[in-house]
Scaffold this motif. Structure first.
Motif, PDB file in Angstrom:
ATOM      1  N   VAL A 313       0.847  -1.202   0.000  1.00 27.03           N
ATOM      2  CA  VAL A 313       0.000   0.000   0.000  1.00 27.03           C
ATOM      3  C   VAL A 313       0.877   1.245   0.000  1.00 27.03           C
ATOM      4  CG1 VAL A 313      -1.809   1.262   1.205  1.00 27.03           C
ATOM      5  CG2 VAL A 313      -1.805  -1.248   1.245  1.00 27.03           C
ATOM      6  N   LEU A 314       0.599   2.154  -0.917  1.00 28.61           N
ATOM      7  CA  LEU A 314       1.308   3.429  -0.998  1.00 28.61           C
ATOM      8  C   LEU A 314       0.432   4.517  -0.373  1.00 28.61           C
ATOM      9  CD1 LEU A 314       3.560   5.333  -2.043  1.00 28.61           C
ATOM     10  CD2 LEU A 314       2.317   5.432  -4.220  1.00 28.61           C
ATOM     11  N   THR A 315       0.968   5.238   0.599  1.00 26.47           N
ATOM     12  CA  THR A 315       0.231   6.314   1.271  1.00 26.47           C
ATOM     13  C   THR A 315       0.535   7.650   0.604  1.00 26.47           C
ATOM     14  OG1 THR A 315       0.268   5.134   3.379  1.00 26.47           O
ATOM     15  CG2 THR A 315      -0.131   7.503   3.454  1.00 26.47           C
ATOM     16  N   LEU A 316      -0.538   8.374   0.233  1.00 29.25           N
ATOM     17  CA  LEU A 316      -0.399   9.667  -0.431  1.00 29.25           C
ATOM     18  C   LEU A 316      -1.359  10.684   0.173  1.00 29.25           C
ATOM     19  CD1 LEU A 316      -0.354   8.543  -4.191  1.00 29.25           C
ATOM     20  CD2 LEU A 316       1.628   9.153  -2.784  1.00 29.25           C
ATOM     21  N   ASN A 317      -0.927  11.943   0.215  1.00 26.07           N
ATOM     22  CA  ASN A 317      -1.828  13.037   0.570  1.00 26.07           C
ATOM     23  C   ASN A 317      -2.395  13.640  -0.698  1.00 26.07           C
ATOM     24  OD1 ASN A 317       0.134  12.985   3.090  1.00 26.07           O
ATOM     25  ND2 ASN A 317      -1.738  14.016   3.699  1.00 26.07           N
ATOM     26  N   ILE A 318      -3.652  14.079  -0.623  1.00 23.48           N
ATOM     27  CA  ILE A 318      -4.329  14.523  -1.824  1.00 23.48           C
ATOM     28  C   ILE A 318      -5.304  15.644  -1.495  1.00 23.48           C
ATOM     29  CG2 ILE A 318      -6.208  12.834  -1.592  1.00 23.48           C
ATOM     30  CD1 ILE A 318      -6.125  12.469  -4.621  1.00 23.48           C
ATOM     31  N   LYS A 319      -5.575  16.526  -2.451  1.00 20.77           N
ATOM     32  CA  LYS A 319      -6.530  17.608  -2.231  1.00 20.77           C
ATOM     33  C   LYS A 319      -7.953  17.061  -2.226  1.00 20.77           C
ATOM     34  CE  LYS A 319      -3.825  21.433  -4.164  1.00 20.77           C
ATOM     35  NZ  LYS A 319      -3.784  22.515  -5.180  1.00 20.77           N
ATOM     36  N   LYS A 320      -8.799  17.755  -1.500  1.00 20.82           N
ATOM     37  CA  LYS A 320     -10.193  17.328  -1.331  1.00 20.82           C
ATOM     38  C   LYS A 320     -10.910  17.163  -2.666  1.00 20.82           C
ATOM     39  CE  LYS A 320     -14.375  17.011   0.579  1.00 20.82           C
ATOM     40  NZ  LYS A 320     -14.889  15.756   1.157  1.00 20.82           N
ATOM     41  N   ILE A 321     -10.696  18.086  -3.591  1.00 17.05           N
ATOM     42  CA  ILE A 321     -11.402  18.041  -4.878  1.00 17.05           C
ATOM     43  C   ILE A 321     -11.053  16.768  -5.647  1.00 17.05           C
ATOM     44  CG2 ILE A 321      -9.619  19.470  -5.997  1.00 17.05           C
ATOM     45  CD1 ILE A 321     -11.819  20.560  -7.822  1.00 17.05           C
ATOM     46  N   ARG A 365      -3.431   4.384  -0.238  1.00 16.03           N
ATOM     47  CA  ARG A 365      -4.120   4.906   0.929  1.00 16.03           C
ATOM     48  C   ARG A 365      -4.070   6.424   0.818  1.00 16.03           C
ATOM     49  NH1 ARG A 365      -7.810   3.372   4.423  1.00 16.03           N
ATOM     50  NH2 ARG A 365      -6.674   1.466   4.996  1.00 16.03           N
ATOM     51  N   LEU A 366      -5.200   7.036   0.486  1.00 16.41           N
ATOM     52  CA  LEU A 366      -5.276   8.471   0.212  1.00 16.41           C
ATOM     53  C   LEU A 366      -5.782   9.222   1.438  1.00 16.41           C
ATOM     54  CD1 LEU A 366      -6.898   8.282  -3.340  1.00 16.41           C
ATOM     55  CD2 LEU A 366      -4.462   8.539  -2.787  1.00 16.41           C
ATOM     56  N   PHE A 367      -5.104  10.311   1.794  1.00 18.45           N
ATOM     57  CA  PHE A 367      -5.517  11.158   2.913  1.00 18.45           C
ATOM     58  C   PHE A 367      -5.755  12.575   2.402  1.00 18.45           C
ATOM     59  CE2 PHE A 367      -3.238   7.822   5.241  1.00 18.45           C
ATOM     60  CZ  PHE A 367      -4.129   7.572   6.274  1.00 18.45           C
ATOM     61  N   VAL A 368      -6.831  13.208   2.895  1.00 17.44           N
ATOM     62  CA  VAL A 368      -7.127  14.593   2.542  1.00 17.44           C
ATOM     63  C   VAL A 368      -6.399  15.508   3.526  1.00 17.44           C
ATOM     64  CG1 VAL A 368      -8.913  16.343   2.265  1.00 17.44           C
ATOM     65  CG2 VAL A 368      -9.370  13.970   1.593  1.00 17.44           C
TER      66      VAL A 368
END
Length: 403
Positions: A313-321, A365-368
């Motif tokens: 699993v790759l964890t990334l931060n991402i914008k809400k949109i 694994r995407l985090f806002v």
């Protein structure tokens, strides 16, 4: 003395003369002027007197009372929460009514924004922007819960107990009849305790026991506890009210010093609500707010339950949109630029041939953002490709979404 003449001589002093070249040093370059103009708001919200405040004043009084009676509670909202017209909020300890929200438009961060009309309990109003208000509530405020249906006080009676129920004890609430000014002058001072015998028996010798402040007491409320560990029940009450535990020292008849632990400064209706919520199991997530004398319900973020054992699993931060577009299925590829700082995150060096290859992942694994209450999702990766310095993660199903 000729003042005008002296001033004229001062202003004619050659030292005060500025040449055209020197004057240019005080000019602001055009590119900086454009930045200043761009960042300068067209309009800044101002507080002003609310001319029809008398229409709203009873509402604020009523909500404060309902908070103290436990009919409402405070709620810490998340960074991604949306405010609603007609709801009550607190900012920096002051209550406000979000009376209305104007025409919604997209702000610079892609969130819906609009001018609002907010009525404050100090008699003022403001047309603060919705997103500015939301940030204030998230950072230093609360939402007030919707009004719950008022229920009658549930003091368990013998007729309430089924034949197979096990009465394990009694929770009691007492007030002190002490003449000691340090006790007598304290408002909303109650002792909350537990006994396996009748409460009347337990307090018969109150005037001679340090736990009762060496004074007679009055029974305010009694709760018959069934089918539960009564000691844990009492411990939970004490843990919740620890911030308002009454600190006092008393001496018994032999002059020995004692610090009673079961006295708390809290409105009686809140005590009743706390005990009811413990009985029905809904107390989880609540704390007591001493400043506003009411229960506060914190938003408890759900935890991941998806078993990722054996998955990469790759964890990334991402914008809400972009997060919303991925969850809705409209965004099928997530792009990441390959930089020197991310080289080892997205690729690896194969020592056998000295070549660099893309790391393979089964899911993202995407985090806002970075807030602790942020939304997240586990999204399937169907393929990974590379195109001109950019790694492309082709996305499949959203395996789990936590909001």
């Amino acid at each position: 003395m000729d003042i005008d003449k002296e001033l004229e001589e001062i202003f004619d002093d050659p030292l005060l003369k500025v040449s055209d070249e020197e004057a240019k040093l005080f000019d602001i370059p055009q590119d900086m002027r454009r930045v200043i103009a761009k960042n300068k708001p067209d309009y800044v919200a101002q507080h002003k007197l609310c001319e029809n405040f008398q229409d709203y004043k009873p509402l604020f009084t009523k909500v404060h009372q309902e908070l103290k009676e436990g009919k409402r509670s405070l709620v810490k909202i998340t960074k991604t929460a949306t405010l609603a017209a007609g709801r009550i909020y607190f900012v920096s300890g002051q209550m406000l009514l979000l009376e209305q929200i104007g025409e919604l438009k997209r702000s610079s961060n892609f969130l819906p924004d609009a001018r609002t009309r907010c009525i404050y309990e100090n008699g003022t109003e403001s047309d603060i922007l919705l997103q500015t208000l939301r940030k204030s509530v998230v950072g230093d405020g609360y939402a007030v819960s919707e009004l719950q249906e008022e229920t009658e006080a549930q003091f368990f009676k013998n007729t309430d107990i089924a034949s197979d129920d096990n009465v394990t004890g009694y929770i009691y609430v007492l007030s002190s009849l002490s003449e000691n000014p340090a006790v007598k002058e304290v408002k909303n001072l109650y002792k909350i305790g537990f006994t396996t015998n009748s409460v009347e028996q337990r307090i018969a010798n109150a005037a001679n026991e340090p736990t009762y402040l060496m004074a007679p007491v009055k029974i305010v409320a009694t709760y018959k506890v069934v089918n539960m560990n009564s000691q844990k029940f009492e411990d939970l009450v004490h843990l919740l009210l620890k911030p308002v535990q009454f600190q006092v020292t008393v001496f018994d008849d032999e002059g020995i010093e004692h610090q009673p632990q079961e006295w708390f400064i809290v409105p009686l209706p809140v005590v009743d609500v706390i005990i009811k919520k413990i009985m029905d199991g809904t107390i989880v997530g609540y704390i007591y707010n001493p400043q506003l004398e009411c229960l506060e319900k914190r938003v408890v973020k759900a935890k991941s339950t998806f078993d990722t054992t054996g998955m990469k699993v790759l964890t990334l931060n991402i914008k809400k949109i972009y997060f919303d577009e991925i969850i809705n299925g409209t965004k099928k590829i997530e792009y990441r630029e390959l930089k020197q700082t991310t080289l080892n995150k997205y690729t690896y060096l194969d020592e056998s041939d000295g070549k660099r290859y893309l790391r393979r992942y089964d899911a993202l694994r995407l985090f806002v953002g970075y807030n602790k209450d942020r939304e997240s999702a586990l999204v399937q990766v169907t393929d990974i490709t590379y195109n001109e310095g950019v790694v492309e993660y082709h996305l499949g199903l959203a395996l789990e979404v936590i909001k």
